[in-house]
Design a protein around this motif. Structure first.
Motif, PDB file in Angstrom:
ATOM      1  N   PHE A 162      -3.368  -0.465   8.855  1.00  0.00           N
ATOM      2  CA  PHE A 162      -2.955  -0.320  10.244  1.00  0.00           C
ATOM      3  C   PHE A 162      -3.469   1.011  10.768  1.00  0.00           C
ATOM      4  O   PHE A 162      -3.235   2.050  10.150  1.00  0.00           O
ATOM      5  CB  PHE A 162      -1.434  -0.413  10.340  1.00  0.00           C
ATOM      6  CG  PHE A 162      -0.935  -1.745   9.870  1.00  0.00           C
ATOM      7  CD1 PHE A 162      -0.943  -2.826  10.728  1.00  0.00           C
ATOM      8  CD2 PHE A 162      -0.522  -1.933   8.558  1.00  0.00           C
ATOM      9  CE1 PHE A 162      -0.524  -4.076  10.292  1.00  0.00           C
ATOM     10  CE2 PHE A 162      -0.105  -3.180   8.112  1.00  0.00           C
ATOM     11  CZ  PHE A 162      -0.103  -4.252   8.978  1.00  0.00           C
ATOM     12  N   THR A 163      -4.200   0.941  11.877  1.00  0.00           N
ATOM     13  CA  THR A 163      -4.787   2.177  12.396  1.00  0.00           C
ATOM     14  C   THR A 163      -3.941   2.805  13.498  1.00  0.00           C
ATOM     15  O   THR A 163      -4.023   4.011  13.720  1.00  0.00           O
ATOM     16  CB  THR A 163      -6.190   1.925  12.982  1.00  0.00           C
ATOM     17  OG1 THR A 163      -6.049   1.044  14.110  1.00  0.00           O
ATOM     18  CG2 THR A 163      -7.122   1.297  11.949  1.00  0.00           C
ATOM     19  N   ASN A 170      -5.739  11.402   9.562  1.00  0.00           N
ATOM     20  CA  ASN A 170      -4.392  11.591   9.004  1.00  0.00           C
ATOM     21  C   ASN A 170      -3.388  10.649   9.655  1.00  0.00           C
ATOM     22  O   ASN A 170      -2.434  10.192   9.015  1.00  0.00           O
ATOM     23  CB  ASN A 170      -3.942  13.045   9.181  1.00  0.00           C
ATOM     24  CG  ASN A 170      -4.726  13.997   8.289  1.00  0.00           C
ATOM     25  OD1 ASN A 170      -5.661  13.586   7.610  1.00  0.00           O
ATOM     26  ND2 ASN A 170      -4.357  15.261   8.287  1.00  0.00           N
ATOM     27  N   TYR A 171      -3.598  10.379  10.928  1.00  0.00           N
ATOM     28  CA  TYR A 171      -2.741   9.426  11.632  1.00  0.00           C
ATOM     29  C   TYR A 171      -2.956   8.019  11.085  1.00  0.00           C
ATOM     30  O   TYR A 171      -1.996   7.282  10.843  1.00  0.00           O
ATOM     31  CB  TYR A 171      -3.051   9.490  13.131  1.00  0.00           C
ATOM     32  CG  TYR A 171      -2.430   8.399  13.963  1.00  0.00           C
ATOM     33  CD1 TYR A 171      -1.052   8.301  14.105  1.00  0.00           C
ATOM     34  CD2 TYR A 171      -3.231   7.477  14.628  1.00  0.00           C
ATOM     35  CE1 TYR A 171      -0.489   7.304  14.887  1.00  0.00           C
ATOM     36  CE2 TYR A 171      -2.678   6.486  15.413  1.00  0.00           C
ATOM     37  CZ  TYR A 171      -1.308   6.397  15.541  1.00  0.00           C
ATOM     38  OH  TYR A 171      -0.755   5.413  16.315  1.00  0.00           O
ATOM     39  N   VAL A 172      -4.200   7.654  10.858  1.00  0.00           N
ATOM     40  CA  VAL A 172      -4.505   6.340  10.282  1.00  0.00           C
ATOM     41  C   VAL A 172      -3.900   6.227   8.879  1.00  0.00           C
ATOM     42  O   VAL A 172      -3.343   5.188   8.510  1.00  0.00           O
ATOM     43  CB  VAL A 172      -6.036   6.098  10.246  1.00  0.00           C
ATOM     44  CG1 VAL A 172      -6.381   4.803   9.524  1.00  0.00           C
ATOM     45  CG2 VAL A 172      -6.597   6.078  11.660  1.00  0.00           C
ATOM     46  N   LEU A 215      -3.384   4.413  -1.486  1.00  0.00           N
ATOM     47  CA  LEU A 215      -4.190   4.891  -0.362  1.00  0.00           C
ATOM     48  C   LEU A 215      -4.153   6.413  -0.343  1.00  0.00           C
ATOM     49  O   LEU A 215      -3.080   7.014  -0.427  1.00  0.00           O
ATOM     50  CB  LEU A 215      -3.632   4.335   0.947  1.00  0.00           C
ATOM     51  CG  LEU A 215      -4.349   4.765   2.233  1.00  0.00           C
ATOM     52  CD1 LEU A 215      -4.307   3.620   3.239  1.00  0.00           C
ATOM     53  CD2 LEU A 215      -3.734   6.013   2.847  1.00  0.00           C
ATOM     54  N   CYS A 257      -0.266   5.426   9.307  1.00  0.00           N
ATOM     55  CA  CYS A 257      -0.057   4.054   9.770  1.00  0.00           C
ATOM     56  C   CYS A 257      -0.372   3.055   8.656  1.00  0.00           C
ATOM     57  O   CYS A 257       0.268   2.000   8.558  1.00  0.00           O
ATOM     58  CB  CYS A 257      -0.968   3.735  10.963  1.00  0.00           C
ATOM     59  SG  CYS A 257      -0.555   4.579  12.492  1.00  0.00           S
ATOM     60  N   SER A 258      -1.372   3.363   7.835  1.00  0.00           N
ATOM     61  CA  SER A 258      -1.912   2.371   6.898  1.00  0.00           C
ATOM     62  C   SER A 258      -1.105   2.208   5.628  1.00  0.00           C
ATOM     63  O   SER A 258      -1.309   1.239   4.895  1.00  0.00           O
ATOM     64  CB  SER A 258      -3.353   2.740   6.517  1.00  0.00           C
ATOM     65  OG  SER A 258      -4.220   2.487   7.590  1.00  0.00           O
ATOM     66  N   VAL A 269       0.852  -1.192   0.000  1.00  0.00           N
ATOM     67  CA  VAL A 269       0.000   0.000   0.000  1.00  0.00           C
ATOM     68  C   VAL A 269       0.888   1.242   0.000  1.00  0.00           C
ATOM     69  O   VAL A 269       1.720   1.406   0.893  1.00  0.00           O
ATOM     70  CB  VAL A 269      -0.914   0.012   1.247  1.00  0.00           C
ATOM     71  CG1 VAL A 269      -1.748   1.282   1.278  1.00  0.00           C
ATOM     72  CG2 VAL A 269      -1.810  -1.227   1.275  1.00  0.00           C
ATOM     73  N   ARG A 312       0.103  -0.308  14.741  1.00  0.00           N
ATOM     74  CA  ARG A 312       0.549   0.685  13.770  1.00  0.00           C
ATOM     75  C   ARG A 312       1.366   0.084  12.637  1.00  0.00           C
ATOM     76  O   ARG A 312       1.688   0.761  11.674  1.00  0.00           O
ATOM     77  CB  ARG A 312       1.330   1.785  14.464  1.00  0.00           C
ATOM     78  CG  ARG A 312       2.591   1.302  15.112  1.00  0.00           C
ATOM     79  CD  ARG A 312       3.148   2.363  16.030  1.00  0.00           C
ATOM     80  NE  ARG A 312       4.586   2.465  15.876  1.00  0.00           N
ATOM     81  CZ  ARG A 312       5.358   3.358  16.472  1.00  0.00           C
ATOM     82  NH1 ARG A 312       4.812   4.259  17.255  1.00  0.00           N
ATOM     83  NH2 ARG A 312       6.647   3.380  16.280  1.00  0.00           N
ATOM     84  N   ARG A 359       8.026   5.294   8.556  1.00  0.00           N
ATOM     85  CA  ARG A 359       7.659   4.931   7.193  1.00  0.00           C
ATOM     86  C   ARG A 359       8.601   5.624   6.210  1.00  0.00           C
ATOM     87  O   ARG A 359       9.024   6.754   6.474  1.00  0.00           O
ATOM     88  CB  ARG A 359       6.230   5.389   6.870  1.00  0.00           C
ATOM     89  CG  ARG A 359       5.138   4.715   7.630  1.00  0.00           C
ATOM     90  CD  ARG A 359       4.987   3.261   7.211  1.00  0.00           C
ATOM     91  NE  ARG A 359       3.817   2.666   7.849  1.00  0.00           N
ATOM     92  CZ  ARG A 359       3.750   2.260   9.118  1.00  0.00           C
ATOM     93  NH1 ARG A 359       4.787   2.352   9.909  1.00  0.00           N
ATOM     94  NH2 ARG A 359       2.639   1.725   9.604  1.00  0.00           N
TER      95      ARG A 359
END
Lengths: 161, 161, 161, 161
Positions: free
Chosen positions: C85-86, B93-95, B40, B98-99, B8, C69, B124
């Motif tokens: 990942f949340t 925005n945090y998700v 994403l 992380c995602s 992703v 995360r 990341r």
């Protein structure tokens, strides 16, 4: 805002910061106590602990908005009066930005940058101490000036000497 | 990572961006589809829609991580295949950070800055297109190079021509 | 909903569930694939893995909305195609409820109860398999009926045989 | 827990509740103030306001953990001393459960059920007033007993008369 509600001013900064930054944070916390505002921080060490110490040892109240879901996961520093566990990990940085009426930041880490960015996004008054903040964010030369500027914007009135 | 899991790659940018930035975002989306990675985005307009268009019109799959709790609160753009409503407001925005396995950013708004900051905080791979990113974040001259660089870091292998 | 958007149906249940409940979850996943809807689960083991297996081995697509995360904190099960990942811990249960258009639940744990409660609060169609759900939540005797009932409510049309 | 930290007891219940439930909530708030614990609620009306009134008018401190991102989105009730805006919508129910050391619940809404479920999941002491709670959750006949039972579990000591 009703008479009951208290003004909440956040001090944001890194868990791991050099001694001179910690001294600035402690002065910011003290100044917040002077205004009888509530100090909100991330509740951990470094800048968060120094600001909490500055407020708590000068009669102020300190809220710690913690990343973990309990004290075992996120031990609050010893100057936090009320620890609120969010269980959101670093996502609590967003809650920090929402929860303070105004924010004073001691930049220097990615976490703090996320809080400054959210504060600006949300339209909160944000004041950076010194000149290390991102372009477009107001700054002040001293922590006292930063707190006064933040407080004044929330209150809508000049701060008396 | 099992054979089932797909890579992703996030493309982060503002709801409101000038035309040349949108063109860059669309090229980033196309390049992500080229690598058969999943795109994403935050699922809204501007950069998010342009990147989605670039991916979807080139056979790629597009996930939109939405701020609202349903399509009424946050209508996904018309190139999103799977809309995931977080109900977290800007906290999504945090998700987003992380995602995604890696992040390509077109800076220019406070929201995007919060995502870059979280991406860096979380370790990341983050690559900014152009030179508008914060100090310390890797950048690339073109969206294709940015995507390749992000993809390569996740895969741990050079990207073939 | 544009033609691009795919219907997302969640299957909620515990990480730790008895064998007969796992068999029901697998049948629910299979039925979701039959409707060409996307399966959303919490991405972990137990019911989440069984439902994912049922969908993935029948040509369906599986999204896992993870608490941690990254994959180190929350390894997705081996039937998840796209792991999101949340970083929100158990708070991701709220995202699960927001992110699905309809929810099928195999009750039996506090986490699942939180998801059912959020689904009802948000006005999502929620269908419990069997009679172990809280008072006031619709139920169905079999997982196939539960999925059909959920799918039908989202589509607004009867499900053909 | 250091000497500085204050015990936080949550009172959870609906925005819209009948008069007899509001009276129970007010008594719970009063009892929490009696123990010099901090009351945490969702900060809105109904049970949240009644509990806040019971605490605030008896010298207690009241925290409101709000769903919206500011007072415009989520006006705190007039007995809240410190309003913390989460910007998480109903997702703040998870933060509520994490943030209290123990929880007293007046069941009757899906939102409250999500908080009870999270409280149980997180291992918090949860006590329901009356017999309307889900199976497996401890209950007490009166709000005073519920608060005492919650407080006692956190403190690890019997509550003196």
């Amino acid at each position: 805002m009703s008479r009951t509600h208290r003004i909440v001013i956040g001090v944001m900064g890194a868990d791991d910061a050099p001694r001179d930054v910690l001294a600035l944070a402690e002065r910011a916390g003290k100044r917040i106590a002077h205004h009888r505002a509530v100090l909100l921080t991330g509740g951990r060490g470094g800048v968060m602990r120094a600001a909490a110490k500055g407020a708590a040892t000068n009669g102020g109240m300190v809220i710690g908005v913690m990343p973990g879901r309990d004290a075992e996961e996120s031990p609050p520093n010893d100057h936090v009066h009320i620890a609120l566990f969010t269980g959101l990990g670093e996502g609590r940085n967003y809650v920090n930005a929402c929860s303070c009426d105004a924010m004073v930041a001691l930049p220097g880490s990615w976490g703090t940058l996320s809080e400054i960015a959210f504060g600006m996004k949300l339209g909160r008054p944000v004041v950076v101490v010194g000149d290390g903040g991102p372009t477009g964010v107001p700054s002040a030369a001293t922590p006292e000036e930063a707190v006064d500027q933040a407080y004044r914007t929330v209150r809508g009135t000049p701060v008396p000497d």
